[in-house]
Structures are given as structure tokens and as C-alpha cells.
Design an enzyme around this catalytic site. Structure first.
Site, short mmCIF file in Angstrom:
data_model
loop_
_atom_site.label_atom_id
_atom_site.label_comp_id
_atom_site.label_asym_id
_atom_site.label_seq_id
_atom_site.Cartn_x
_atom_site.Cartn_y
_atom_site.Cartn_z
N ASN A 81 53.27 20.45 -1.30
CA ASN A 81 54.36 20.19 -0.25
C ASN A 81 55.69 20.28 -0.87
O ASN A 81 55.91 20.80 -2.03
CB ASN A 81 54.10 18.86 0.60
CG ASN A 81 54.41 19.23 1.91
OD1 ASN A 81 55.45 19.34 2.47
ND2 ASN A 81 53.34 19.00 2.89
N HIS A 107 55.56 23.18 -3.28
CA HIS A 107 54.31 23.65 -3.89
C HIS A 107 54.43 23.98 -5.51
O HIS A 107 53.70 24.81 -5.96
CB HIS A 107 53.46 24.92 -3.10
CG HIS A 107 53.10 24.44 -1.78
ND1 HIS A 107 52.77 23.18 -1.24
CD2 HIS A 107 52.85 25.31 -0.65
CE1 HIS A 107 52.18 23.41 -0.14
NE2 HIS A 107 52.44 24.44 0.49
N HIS A 177 44.74 24.81 -0.90
CA HIS A 177 45.70 25.79 0.35
C HIS A 177 44.80 26.72 0.86
O HIS A 177 45.16 27.81 1.34
CB HIS A 177 46.80 26.14 -0.34
CG HIS A 177 48.13 26.32 0.83
ND1 HIS A 177 48.00 27.34 1.87
CD2 HIS A 177 49.23 25.56 0.88
CE1 HIS A 177 49.53 27.03 2.35
NE2 HIS A 177 49.76 25.93 1.76
N TYR A 179 43.22 28.74 4.20
CA TYR A 179 43.64 28.93 5.46
C TYR A 179 42.21 29.17 6.04
O TYR A 179 41.59 30.22 5.83
CB TYR A 179 44.60 30.12 5.63
CG TYR A 179 45.76 30.15 5.12
CD1 TYR A 179 46.75 30.01 6.17
CD2 TYR A 179 46.03 30.20 3.79
CE1 TYR A 179 48.37 29.90 5.69
CE2 TYR A 179 47.54 29.99 3.49
CZ TYR A 179 48.65 30.09 4.57
OH TYR A 179 49.91 30.19 4.07
N ASP A 249 53.14 21.55 11.26
CA ASP A 249 53.40 21.79 9.64
C ASP A 249 53.66 20.30 9.28
O ASP A 249 54.86 20.15 8.87
CB ASP A 249 54.53 22.88 9.18
CG ASP A 249 54.50 23.21 7.89
OD1 ASP A 249 53.57 22.65 7.04
OD2 ASP A 249 55.27 23.92 7.33
N GLN A 286 48.03 17.45 5.40
CA GLN A 286 49.12 18.54 6.26
C GLN A 286 48.41 19.39 6.86
O GLN A 286 47.30 19.95 6.38
CB GLN A 286 49.76 19.01 4.71
CG GLN A 286 50.88 20.00 5.36
CD GLN A 286 52.46 19.13 5.48
OE1 GLN A 286 52.44 17.95 5.34
NE2 GLN A 286 53.31 19.96 6.25
N GLU A 313 45.41 20.40 4.14
CA GLU A 313 45.86 20.00 2.63
C GLU A 313 46.01 18.69 2.50
O GLU A 313 46.66 17.96 2.95
CB GLU A 313 47.13 20.77 2.49
CG GLU A 313 47.39 22.17 2.69
CD GLU A 313 48.56 22.69 2.85
OE1 GLU A 313 49.30 22.48 1.98
OE2 GLU A 313 49.10 23.06 3.92
#
Length: 346
Positions: A81, A107, A177, A179, A249, A286, A313
Site C-alpha cells: 500500500n 507497494h 496482490h 486479482y 480501494d 485492503q 490484500e
């Protein structure tokens, strides 16, 4: 049965060979991970037709991972982050980090852990990756060693176990990370997925996506996800925080209970035939609804666009090194960092 297979994946621009490790279980599930960024590139699950659905976004080749900036499937570090103004104070010294998102640090920087070649050790049911980050790499103090061990169980649980140590006090806050798209990476958006987040509170952000330092109740806000909500309905709410993030986010403060390992989130596919449960020992999660994917050439000649995947995350809260009220991400020299995250597919 042999549960891990190693294959050549490609050669980097600076001529390092990269390998793909496929982990199998006894239910036909397959997870691919490469030692570039200790990156999960595929997560294949059986569907009702006896076929395998790949439920994470990614690329077919190494060049796209090298050139990409969306962090698909990568291990993030040293710090997940954002860190405001790319700086922090530790032991009365100010450290200046690489700024790669305006004036802020995101990140781990442009050449964070997601762009590094990791050593590896094949285990019985998975792979342990190791990276040694040298003192002052990307601006962080201390020679920091991180191990990330992936294990796939017969319950379709992908365990991610992190252990780290450092020669000097430093910040260490790694995450994964991936998706996720539970309909399949090639199926369009996740807007009709439903989501539960086990959090009574969240950390609001400013217009630069930096936490304000507040911890606010989710009651009466779009962030009340304690009961299942459809993603599209949540991110279309008129709320300043939603506009700042261009959707979700945001970091959620996972509710504590008697167990060290806590349920953070439950994601369910459009047709409710597939479910992802996220467990973690970390205090935050997150939730990022893929608001800035743009247009990406993904696996199998598929085009990915905004909201085609969602990230969950696990982490210390963003910018926690600069906010005294947040749980500290500092790893002291001589101590051991340890955390666990589990992605379980049902």
C-alpha cells in the site's frame, strides 16, 4: 503423488532465468507461481462441467510481468500500500523512499519485491521463495530477508506464510496482490459478485488515497459489508470516499476474536456457485475493486478492463509507519516477522 512441477517460464531482460512452479492437490486444483516477484500467475479450480476455471488475472509471458504496472498476483514489499510523501521517521532518522505514485510511495517502489528474482525451495505440497533485500534498497534500512511459502491443501486452501528478519530496524508489511474473478479470469467484470468484509471499522482516505488517520465505523456507510452486498451496488453509492477511490480501494479493520487467524472477507461469484474465503493473522484487509486496470492484454488473448478483478490484500493499515494510532509495521533487528494468509475456494 508428486504435488509440485517445475517448468521454464522465460528469461528476464537482464538474462535471469525464471521458472514456473505448478502446485497440485488431490481435487484437481492447480496453482501456478513464478519466482519473478513470487507471483501467482494462475489458480485453476474445477467447475460443474469437469473443466478448470482460472480465477485470477494475469499474463501469459514474462515480458508482460516485467512491463506491467498492475501487480497481478505479485508478492508486495517491503511495504504494501501507500506511504505518504515517500518518507518515514524511525529511530530519530528520516528515511526517503522512492516515490512512484505522485509524491507518495506505493507497494515497495518501482523495483519492489514484485520485480525481483526470488530463490526457491520445493516443498512436498508447495514452494518456499526467498528474497534478500539489501540495506537501503528502495530507501528502506536494513538487510531484510523474506520467505514466502505457498502451500495448497486438499481443501482448496492456498496458504501464504511469510517470515522475515532484518539487520536493522525497518518497515516490513508484505502482501499478495491477486486479482480474483470467481467466474473465471476471462468472464468480464466482478461487479455482480457479492462481498462480505468482517469489519466494524475502516480507515478513510484523502484524495490521494492516503489514510487520514481516522478509524471510522462502517455503520450507515457504503463500507458496511458485514452482510453480503453486490459490488456494483456498493461502488455506485454517492459517497466522498467512493469517489476518492473510484470505487473500493480502502482498508478495513478486521474484527478481532479469540483466534489468531481471523476471517477477513468472503467473496461469492455471480451465480453463487463459487466462494472465496480470506483468513489472515494481520489486522487489515485492503479491498480494491480493480478501478484502475484500464486496458490490459491478459492471459489467453483476453482483454482486461476496470473491475475485471478484485484484490483482497491482507496487511497492516496503509501508511501505518506514519500514523501512531495504527498498529506498527516496524520489524526490529533480531526479531522475526511472521504472518499467514489463506485463500480458500469453496
Amino acid at each position: 503423488m508428486k504435488y509440485v512441477k517445475k517448468d521454464y517460464f522465460g528469461t528476464t531482460k537482464d538474462l535471469n532465468q525464471v521458472y514456473k512452479f505448478t502446485i497440485f492437490n488431490n481435487r484437481g486444483t492447480e496453482v501456478d507461481i513464478i519466482n519473478y516477484g513470487a507471483t501467482v500467475t494462475s489458480f485453476r479450480i474445477n467447475n460443474d462441467f469437469g473443466e478448470l476455471d482460472d480465477i485470477i488475472l494475469g499474463y501469459d509471458n514474462l515480458k508482460d510481468y516485467e512491463d506491467g504496472d498492475k501487480f497481478f498476483g505479485a508478492t508486495i514489499g517491503r511495504c504494501a500500500n501507500r506511504i505518504s510523501k515517500s518518507s518515514f521517521r524511525l529511530n530519530d532518522k528520516v528515511y526517503i523512499l522512492k516515490n512512484n505514485e505522485g509524491e507518495n510511495h506505493l507497494h515497495g517502489g518501482n523495483n519492489g519485491f514484485h520485480r525481483r528474482i526470488w530463490d526457491y525451495e520445493i516443498k512436498e505440497r508447495g514452494v518456499c521463495f526467498t528474497y534478500v533485500s539489501e540495506d537501503m534498497e528502495e530507501g528502506y534500512p536494513g538487510r531484510c530477508t523474506l520467505n514466502v511459502e505457498y502451500t495448497l491443501t486438499d481443501e482448496n486452501e492456498l496458504y501464504i506464510d511469510y517470515t522475515g528478519k532484518t539487520t536493522k530496524d525497518t518497515v516490513l508489511n508484505p502482501t499478495n496482490h491477486c486479482y480474483f474473478n470467481l467466474n473465471g479470469h476471462n468472464s468480464g467484470t466482478i461487479l455482480k459478485h457479492s462481498l462480505i468484509v468482517n469489519a466494524d471499522n475502516y480507515t478513510p482516505i484523502d484524495s490521494y488515497s492516503i489514510p487520514t488517520g481516522e478509524i471510522c465505523e462502517v455503520d450507515g456507510t457504503p463500507f458496511d459489508l458485514r452482510k453480503p452486498k453486490i459490488v456494483n451496488e456498493v461502488i455506485n453509492k454517492k459517497h466522498k470516499q467512493i469517489s476518492y477511490g473510484k470505487g473500493l480501494d480502502h482498508n478495513f479493520c478486521i474484527n478481532k476474536d479469540k483466534n489468531v487467524l481471523r476471517l477477513g472477507a468472503i467473496l461469492e461469484s455471480d451465480n453463487k456457485e463459487r466462494k472465496l474465503l480470506v483468513y489472515t493473522t494481520l489486522p487489515g484487509i485492503q479491498v480494491y475493486t480493480g478501478n484502475n486496470i484500464g486496458t490490459e492484454n491478459g492471459k489467453d488473448n483476453n482483454i482486461y478492463k476496470n473491475h475485471y478483478g478484485i484484490c483482497l490484500e491482507t496487511q497492516y493499515y496503509p501508511n501505518s509507519i506514519n500514523i501512531p494510532g495504527f498498529e506498527s509495521p516496524i520489524l526490529k533487528a533480531g526479531d522475526i516477522y511472521s504472518s499467514r494468509t489463506i485463500y480458500k475456494v469453496e
